[in-house]
Design a protein around this motif. Structure first.
Motif, PDB file in Angstrom:
ATOM      1  N   PHE A 161     -22.301 -25.723 -25.604  1.00 19.07           N
ATOM      2  CA  PHE A 161     -22.091 -24.438 -26.278  1.00 19.07           C
ATOM      3  C   PHE A 161     -21.971 -24.620 -27.779  1.00 19.07           C
ATOM      4  CE2 PHE A 161     -19.482 -20.866 -27.750  1.00 19.07           C
ATOM      5  CZ  PHE A 161     -20.304 -19.829 -27.366  1.00 19.07           C
ATOM      6  N   ARG A 162     -21.277 -25.657 -28.207  1.00 17.88           N
ATOM      7  CA  ARG A 162     -21.107 -25.915 -29.637  1.00 17.88           C
ATOM      8  C   ARG A 162     -22.442 -26.203 -30.317  1.00 17.88           C
ATOM      9  NH1 ARG A 162     -17.189 -30.669 -31.151  1.00 17.88           N
ATOM     10  NH2 ARG A 162     -18.998 -31.806 -30.481  1.00 17.88           N
ATOM     11  N   SER A 163     -23.394 -26.759 -29.576  1.00 18.49           N
ATOM     12  CA  SER A 163     -24.712 -27.028 -30.157  1.00 18.49           C
ATOM     13  C   SER A 163     -25.602 -25.790 -30.192  1.00 18.49           C
ATOM     14  CB  SER A 163     -25.409 -28.154 -29.393  1.00 18.49           C
ATOM     15  OG  SER A 163     -25.802 -27.710 -28.108  1.00 18.49           O
ATOM     16  N   GLY A 164     -25.111 -24.674 -29.664  1.00 18.08           N
ATOM     17  CA  GLY A 164     -25.861 -23.421 -29.742  1.00 18.08           C
ATOM     18  C   GLY A 164     -26.579 -23.035 -28.469  1.00 18.08           C
ATOM     19  N   THR A 165     -26.282 -23.697 -27.369  1.00 21.76           N
ATOM     20  CA  THR A 165     -26.938 -23.415 -26.090  1.00 21.76           C
ATOM     21  C   THR A 165     -26.082 -22.469 -25.263  1.00 21.76           C
ATOM     22  OG1 THR A 165     -27.853 -25.644 -26.114  1.00 21.76           O
ATOM     23  CG2 THR A 165     -27.894 -24.480 -24.013  1.00 21.76           C
ATOM     24  N   PRO A 166     -26.650 -21.392 -24.727  1.00 20.75           N
ATOM     25  CA  PRO A 166     -25.887 -20.533 -23.817  1.00 20.75           C
ATOM     26  C   PRO A 166     -25.513 -21.325 -22.555  1.00 20.75           C
ATOM     27  CG  PRO A 166     -27.846 -19.416 -24.584  1.00 20.75           C
ATOM     28  CD  PRO A 166     -27.974 -20.843 -25.013  1.00 20.75           C
ATOM     29  N   VAL A 167     -24.318 -21.072 -22.032  1.00 23.47           N
ATOM     30  CA  VAL A 167     -23.816 -21.822 -20.885  1.00 23.47           C
ATOM     31  C   VAL A 167     -23.384 -20.860 -19.789  1.00 23.47           C
ATOM     32  CG1 VAL A 167     -21.999 -23.390 -20.086  1.00 23.47           C
ATOM     33  CG2 VAL A 167     -23.025 -23.728 -22.335  1.00 23.47           C
ATOM     34  N   ILE A 168     -23.866 -21.139 -18.572  1.00 27.82           N
ATOM     35  CA  ILE A 168     -23.354 -20.459 -17.384  1.00 27.82           C
ATOM     36  C   ILE A 168     -22.312 -21.386 -16.789  1.00 27.82           C
ATOM     37  CG2 ILE A 168     -23.888 -19.588 -15.088  1.00 27.82           C
ATOM     38  CD1 ILE A 168     -26.748 -19.040 -16.148  1.00 27.82           C
ATOM     39  N   LEU A 169     -21.087 -20.920 -16.708  1.00 28.48           N
ATOM     40  CA  LEU A 169     -19.962 -21.730 -16.274  1.00 28.48           C
ATOM     41  C   LEU A 169     -19.561 -21.312 -14.865  1.00 28.48           C
ATOM     42  CD1 LEU A 169     -17.867 -23.833 -17.208  1.00 28.48           C
ATOM     43  CD2 LEU A 169     -16.549 -21.945 -18.151  1.00 28.48           C
ATOM     44  N   ASN A 170     -19.728 -22.235 -13.899  1.00 29.45           N
ATOM     45  CA  ASN A 170     -19.400 -21.962 -12.506  1.00 29.45           C
ATOM     46  C   ASN A 170     -18.099 -22.677 -12.165  1.00 29.45           C
ATOM     47  OD1 ASN A 170     -19.243 -21.846  -9.697  1.00 29.45           O
ATOM     48  ND2 ASN A 170     -21.460 -21.804  -9.482  1.00 29.45           N
ATOM     49  N   LEU A 171     -17.065 -21.907 -11.851  1.00 28.27           N
ATOM     50  CA  LEU A 171     -15.751 -22.457 -11.549  1.00 28.27           C
ATOM     51  C   LEU A 171     -15.384 -22.320 -10.079  1.00 28.27           C
ATOM     52  CD1 LEU A 171     -13.781 -21.083 -14.627  1.00 28.27           C
ATOM     53  CD2 LEU A 171     -14.914 -23.291 -14.366  1.00 28.27           C
ATOM     54  N   SER A 172     -16.379 -22.202  -9.206  1.00 23.94           N
ATOM     55  CA  SER A 172     -16.106 -21.993  -7.786  1.00 23.94           C
ATOM     56  C   SER A 172     -15.422 -23.186  -7.135  1.00 23.94           C
ATOM     57  CB  SER A 172     -17.401 -21.653  -7.040  1.00 23.94           C
ATOM     58  OG  SER A 172     -18.327 -22.717  -7.164  1.00 23.94           O
ATOM     59  N   GLU A 173     -15.547 -24.379  -7.696  1.00 27.42           N
ATOM     60  CA  GLU A 173     -14.940 -25.573  -7.121  1.00 27.42           C
ATOM     61  C   GLU A 173     -13.586 -25.914  -7.755  1.00 27.42           C
ATOM     62  OE1 GLU A 173     -17.849 -28.639  -7.430  1.00 27.42           O
ATOM     63  OE2 GLU A 173     -19.291 -27.577  -6.193  1.00 27.42           O
ATOM     64  N   ALA A 174     -13.147 -25.174  -8.757  1.00 26.25           N
ATOM     65  CA  ALA A 174     -11.883 -25.454  -9.450  1.00 26.25           C
ATOM     66  C   ALA A 174     -10.732 -24.741  -8.744  1.00 26.25           C
ATOM     67  CB  ALA A 174     -11.964 -24.988 -10.894  1.00 26.25           C
ATOM     68  N   ASP A 175      -9.549 -25.383  -8.733  1.00 24.13           N
ATOM     69  CA  ASP A 175      -8.384 -24.709  -8.164  1.00 24.13           C
ATOM     70  C   ASP A 175      -7.857 -23.684  -9.178  1.00 24.13           C
ATOM     71  OD1 ASP A 175      -6.933 -26.114 -10.057  1.00 24.13           O
ATOM     72  OD2 ASP A 175      -6.083 -27.530  -8.637  1.00 24.13           O
ATOM     73  N   ASN A 176      -6.928 -22.852  -8.747  1.00 21.24           N
ATOM     74  CA  ASN A 176      -6.473 -21.736  -9.586  1.00 21.24           C
ATOM     75  C   ASN A 176      -5.843 -22.176 -10.895  1.00 21.24           C
ATOM     76  OD1 ASN A 176      -7.402 -19.805  -7.829  1.00 21.24           O
ATOM     77  ND2 ASN A 176      -5.459 -19.582  -6.754  1.00 21.24           N
ATOM     78  N   ALA A 177      -5.053 -23.250 -10.878  1.00 19.64           N
ATOM     79  CA  ALA A 177      -4.398 -23.705 -12.109  1.00 19.64           C
ATOM     80  C   ALA A 177      -5.426 -24.206 -13.114  1.00 19.64           C
ATOM     81  CB  ALA A 177      -3.393 -24.812 -11.791  1.00 19.64           C
ATOM     82  N   ASP A 178      -6.376 -25.021 -12.647  1.00 22.01           N
ATOM     83  CA  ASP A 178      -7.425 -25.510 -13.545  1.00 22.01           C
ATOM     84  C   ASP A 178      -8.338 -24.385 -13.997  1.00 22.01           C
ATOM     85  OD1 ASP A 178      -6.698 -28.146 -13.787  1.00 22.01           O
ATOM     86  OD2 ASP A 178      -7.989 -28.859 -12.171  1.00 22.01           O
TER      87      ASP A 178
END
Length: 140
Positions: free
Chosen positions: A74-91
């Protein structure tokens, strides 16, 4: 009298109580100056304002330790699709907070696509959506 007026008055009276004498600084030796400095490598600057979108990155992030990958993209200017389906609620909460801060700092936009999927777009990308939008636009 306001709080700031009282604070300024107290600071002014404190400064008057202690006078510096020239003799206190006679023993001071100036440190030697370094003649040569090591120059850090500097990368070439490039503008992303006129860039065209040639790729979008999808990142599956399972823990807070994995945020560096999508942050650098993202910092380099690329759009990012962020998938958090595998992360627990706290993370998930920490990752979303970090992504919001990243978007805010780089004046991008943060949008929720679904319950676990988010879209981070740089400031030069204009996102158009129809219907209800939960977008946080930080370009204003």
């Amino acid at each position: 009298m306001s709080f700031l007026d009282r604070l300024n008055k107290q600071a002014a009276s404190f400064e008057d109580e202690y006078e510096y004498e020239e003799s206190e600084f006679d023993d001071y030796q100036e440190s030697q100056e370094v003649d040569e400095y090591e120059e850090a490598p500097v990368g070439q600057l490039h503008s992303v304002a006129d860039a065209e979108i040639s790729r979008i990155v999808t990142q599956w992030v399972a823990s807070y330790a994995d945020i560096r990958d999508f942050a650098e993209e993202f910092r380099s200017g690329t759009p990012v699709i962020l998938n958090l389906s595998e992360a627990d609620n706290a993370d998930r909460a920490r990752i979303v907070d970090f992504a919001l801060g990243l978007c805010f700092g780089l004046e991008g936009a943060f949008s929720r696509v679904s319950e676990d999927v988010f879209l981070l777009t740089p400031n030069y990308v204009k996102l158009e959506s129809q219907g209800k939008s939960n977008q946080h636009d930080f370009t204003r």
